[in-house]
Write a protein that holds these residues in place. Structure first.
Motif, PDB file in Angstrom:
ATOM      1  N   LEU A  46      24.439  34.614  55.017  1.00  0.00           N
ATOM      2  CA  LEU A  46      24.872  35.899  54.462  1.00  0.00           C
ATOM      3  C   LEU A  46      25.330  35.717  53.022  1.00  0.00           C
ATOM      4  N   ILE A  47      24.754  36.517  52.132  1.00  0.00           N
ATOM      5  CA  ILE A  47      25.129  36.483  50.716  1.00  0.00           C
ATOM      6  C   ILE A  47      25.731  37.842  50.373  1.00  0.00           C
ATOM      7  N   GLU A  48      26.951  37.839  49.859  1.00  0.00           N
ATOM      8  CA  GLU A  48      27.655  39.089  49.578  1.00  0.00           C
ATOM      9  C   GLU A  48      27.938  39.229  48.083  1.00  0.00           C
ATOM     10  N   GLY A  49      27.819  40.452  47.614  1.00  0.00           N
ATOM     11  CA  GLY A  49      28.064  40.700  46.199  1.00  0.00           C
ATOM     12  C   GLY A  49      28.597  42.096  45.945  1.00  0.00           C
ATOM     13  N   ILE A  50      28.870  42.355  44.676  1.00  0.00           N
ATOM     14  CA  ILE A  50      29.404  43.645  44.253  1.00  0.00           C
ATOM     15  C   ILE A  50      28.599  44.142  43.060  1.00  0.00           C
ATOM     16  N   LYS A  51      28.196  45.405  43.110  1.00  0.00           N
ATOM     17  CA  LYS A  51      27.577  46.043  41.952  1.00  0.00           C
ATOM     18  C   LYS A  51      28.624  46.947  41.320  1.00  0.00           C
ATOM     19  N   VAL A  52      28.867  46.747  40.033  1.00  0.00           N
ATOM     20  CA  VAL A  52      29.940  47.465  39.339  1.00  0.00           C
ATOM     21  C   VAL A  52      29.384  48.232  38.152  1.00  0.00           C
ATOM     22  N   SER A  53      29.784  49.481  38.024  1.00  0.00           N
ATOM     23  CA  SER A  53      29.426  50.270  36.847  1.00  0.00           C
ATOM     24  C   SER A  53      30.369  49.890  35.711  1.00  0.00           C
ATOM     25  N   LEU A  54      29.793  49.584  34.554  1.00  0.00           N
ATOM     26  CA  LEU A  54      30.596  49.188  33.396  1.00  0.00           C
ATOM     27  C   LEU A  54      30.740  50.329  32.392  1.00  0.00           C
ATOM     28  N   ALA A 106      41.385  45.205  47.623  1.00  0.00           N
ATOM     29  CA  ALA A 106      42.061  46.395  47.095  1.00  0.00           C
ATOM     30  C   ALA A 106      41.332  46.963  45.883  1.00  0.00           C
ATOM     31  N   VAL A 107      40.922  46.085  44.968  1.00  0.00           N
ATOM     32  CA  VAL A 107      40.233  46.547  43.751  1.00  0.00           C
ATOM     33  C   VAL A 107      38.887  47.171  44.101  1.00  0.00           C
ATOM     34  N   LEU A 108      38.138  46.535  44.988  1.00  0.00           N
ATOM     35  CA  LEU A 108      36.837  47.095  45.363  1.00  0.00           C
ATOM     36  C   LEU A 108      37.004  48.407  46.122  1.00  0.00           C
ATOM     37  N   SER A 109      38.052  48.489  46.923  1.00  0.00           N
ATOM     38  CA  SER A 109      38.329  49.743  47.623  1.00  0.00           C
ATOM     39  C   SER A 109      38.584  50.865  46.623  1.00  0.00           C
ATOM     40  N   LEU A 147      49.160  50.075  39.045  1.00  0.00           N
ATOM     41  CA  LEU A 147      48.832  48.660  38.831  1.00  0.00           C
ATOM     42  C   LEU A 147      47.432  48.339  39.343  1.00  0.00           C
ATOM     43  N   LEU A 148      47.052  48.981  40.436  1.00  0.00           N
ATOM     44  CA  LEU A 148      45.713  48.772  40.988  1.00  0.00           C
ATOM     45  C   LEU A 148      44.654  49.270  40.011  1.00  0.00           C
ATOM     46  N   LYS A 149      44.902  50.431  39.431  1.00  0.00           N
ATOM     47  CA  LYS A 149      43.964  50.979  38.439  1.00  0.00           C
ATOM     48  C   LYS A 149      43.875  50.066  37.223  1.00  0.00           C
ATOM     49  N   GLU A 150      45.021  49.558  36.779  1.00  0.00           N
ATOM     50  CA  GLU A 150      45.028  48.653  35.627  1.00  0.00           C
ATOM     51  C   GLU A 150      44.232  47.385  35.917  1.00  0.00           C
ATOM     52  N   LYS A 151      44.383  46.864  37.130  1.00  0.00           N
ATOM     53  CA  LYS A 151      43.647  45.655  37.502  1.00  0.00           C
ATOM     54  C   LYS A 151      42.153  45.926  37.560  1.00  0.00           C
ATOM     55  N   ALA A 152      41.776  47.073  38.099  1.00  0.00           N
ATOM     56  CA  ALA A 152      40.359  47.441  38.164  1.00  0.00           C
ATOM     57  C   ALA A 152      39.780  47.578  36.758  1.00  0.00           C
ATOM     58  N   ASP A 153      40.533  48.206  35.862  1.00  0.00           N
ATOM     59  CA  ASP A 153      40.088  48.358  34.471  1.00  0.00           C
ATOM     60  C   ASP A 153      39.955  46.995  33.795  1.00  0.00           C
ATOM     61  N   LYS A 158      36.563  45.445  32.251  1.00  0.00           N
ATOM     62  CA  LYS A 158      36.544  45.010  30.852  1.00  0.00           C
ATOM     63  C   LYS A 158      36.051  43.575  30.735  1.00  0.00           C
ATOM     64  N   CYS A 159      36.521  42.730  31.628  1.00  0.00           N
ATOM     65  CA  CYS A 159      36.113  41.326  31.624  1.00  0.00           C
ATOM     66  C   CYS A 159      34.616  41.191  31.892  1.00  0.00           C
ATOM     67  N   LEU A 160      34.112  41.964  32.832  1.00  0.00           N
ATOM     68  CA  LEU A 160      32.683  41.931  33.139  1.00  0.00           C
ATOM     69  C   LEU A 160      31.858  42.492  31.983  1.00  0.00           C
ATOM     70  N   SER A 161      32.388  43.499  31.317  1.00  0.00           N
ATOM     71  CA  SER A 161      31.676  44.118  30.188  1.00  0.00           C
ATOM     72  C   SER A 161      31.475  43.137  29.040  1.00  0.00           C
TER      73      SER A 161
END
Length: 225
Positions: free
Chosen positions: A114-122, A93-96, A53-59, A63-66
Motif C-alpha cells: 500500500l502506497i499512500e499520498g496526499i494531493k494538495v492545492s497550492l 489534523a492538518v489533512l482533515s 493554530l491548525l489553520k496556521e499550520k496548514a498554511d 507555503k513550504c510545498l509551494s
C-alpha cells in the motif's frame, strides 16, 4: 469556545483517509456534537486543537510545498506530509482541515504494498480529482524516497564497516579487517546501482515537472491575451 468552533476535538474531525460520503457523515456528526457536548466532556478529550493554530499550520505546510513546486498543486507521500506537519497525529489534523476546505485529498495505490499520498492545492482553487498522471507521478516520488532511504542505509553500513576495518587494522586483526573491506566494496557497488536508479527516476520527475510548468505558463499567456 468549542461551540463557536474555536477549538476542535480530534475525534470530531473529518476522517481525511475515508471516502467523500464518510467525510460528509463526520461533518454532520461534528456539527451535532457541538450543540450537545458539555464543557466537562470536552475537557476529557485527549486531544483538543485550536482552530487558528491548525489553520496556521496548514498554511505553513502549503507555503513550504509551494517553495519546491511550480505547479498549482503537488502530490507528496503520506510519510513526507506527516513529517512536514510534525507527526502522524498532526498530519491527520492538518489533512482533515485541508480536506474540509477541499484543498487536500488523500490518495492510495497498491504496488506490491500500500502506497499512500496526499494531493494538495497550492493555489486558492480547490484541489482537483486525482488523475492517472498524478498516480504515475506519485509512484515515482514514492520510489525516489525509497531509493534515497536505501542510499542512506548503504552509507551508514559503509561507514560502520570502514570504522570497524580501521579499528581491526590497528589491533592487528588483518583477516577480519579484510572482511570489512570487502563489505565496503560491495556497499560501494550497491550504492552505484541504487544511485543510478535514483538519477533515472529524478530525470523522469524533472521532465514531468518541466512539462507541467510549460503547460501552466502557456495557459497563463493565453489567458492574458
Amino acid at each position: 469556545m468549542y461551540n463557536e468552533g474555536e477549538i476542535t476535538r480530534i475525534s470530531d474531525m473529518v476522517g481525511p483517509y475515508s471516502g467523500r460520503i464518510t467525510q460528509l457523515f463526520y461533518k454532520v456528526k461534528s456539527l451535532m456534537n457541538r450543540s450537545t457536548m458539555s464543557p466537562e466532556s470536552i475537557l476529557l478529550e485527549d486531544c483538543l486543537i485550536l482552530t487558528t493554530l491548525l489553520k496556521e499550520k496548514a498554511d505553513e505546510v502549503i507555503k513550504c510545498l509551494s517553495e519546491s513546486h511550480w505547479n498549482s498543486y503537488c502530490v507528496v507521500t503520506r510519510n513526507k506530509f506527516e513529517s512536514m506537519c510534525g507527526g502522524q497525529k498532526e498530519g491527520y489534523a492538518v489533512l482533515s482541515y485541508l480536506s474540509g476546505c477541499r484543498k487536500g485529498r488523500y490518495l492510495s495505490t497498491t504496488k506490491k504494498e500500500l502506497i499512500e499520498g496526499i494531493k494538495v492545492s497550492l493555489s486558492s482553487a480547490v484541489v482537483s480529482g486525482v488523475s492517472s498522471l498524478d498516480f504515475d507521478t506519485f509512484h515515482l516520488i514514492w520510489t525516489q524516497e525509497k531509493l534515497q532511504q536505501q542510499l542512506d542505509v548503504i552509507d551508514r553500513r559503509w561507514e560502520m564497516s570502514r570504522q570497524s576495518a580501521l579499528a581491526l587494522l590497528k589491533s592487528g586483526n588483518k583477516k577480519l579487517a579484510l572482511r570489512h573491506a570487502k563489505e565496503m566494496k560491495l556497499g560501494t557497488e550497491n550504492r552505484e546501482k541504487c544511485n543510478s536508479l535514483l538519477n533515472r527516476v529524478e530525470e523522469v520527475l524533472s521532465v514531468i515537472a518541466n512539462a507541467e510548468s510549460t503547460k501552466q505558463i502557456s495557459r497563463k499567456l493565453a489567458d492574458s491575451e
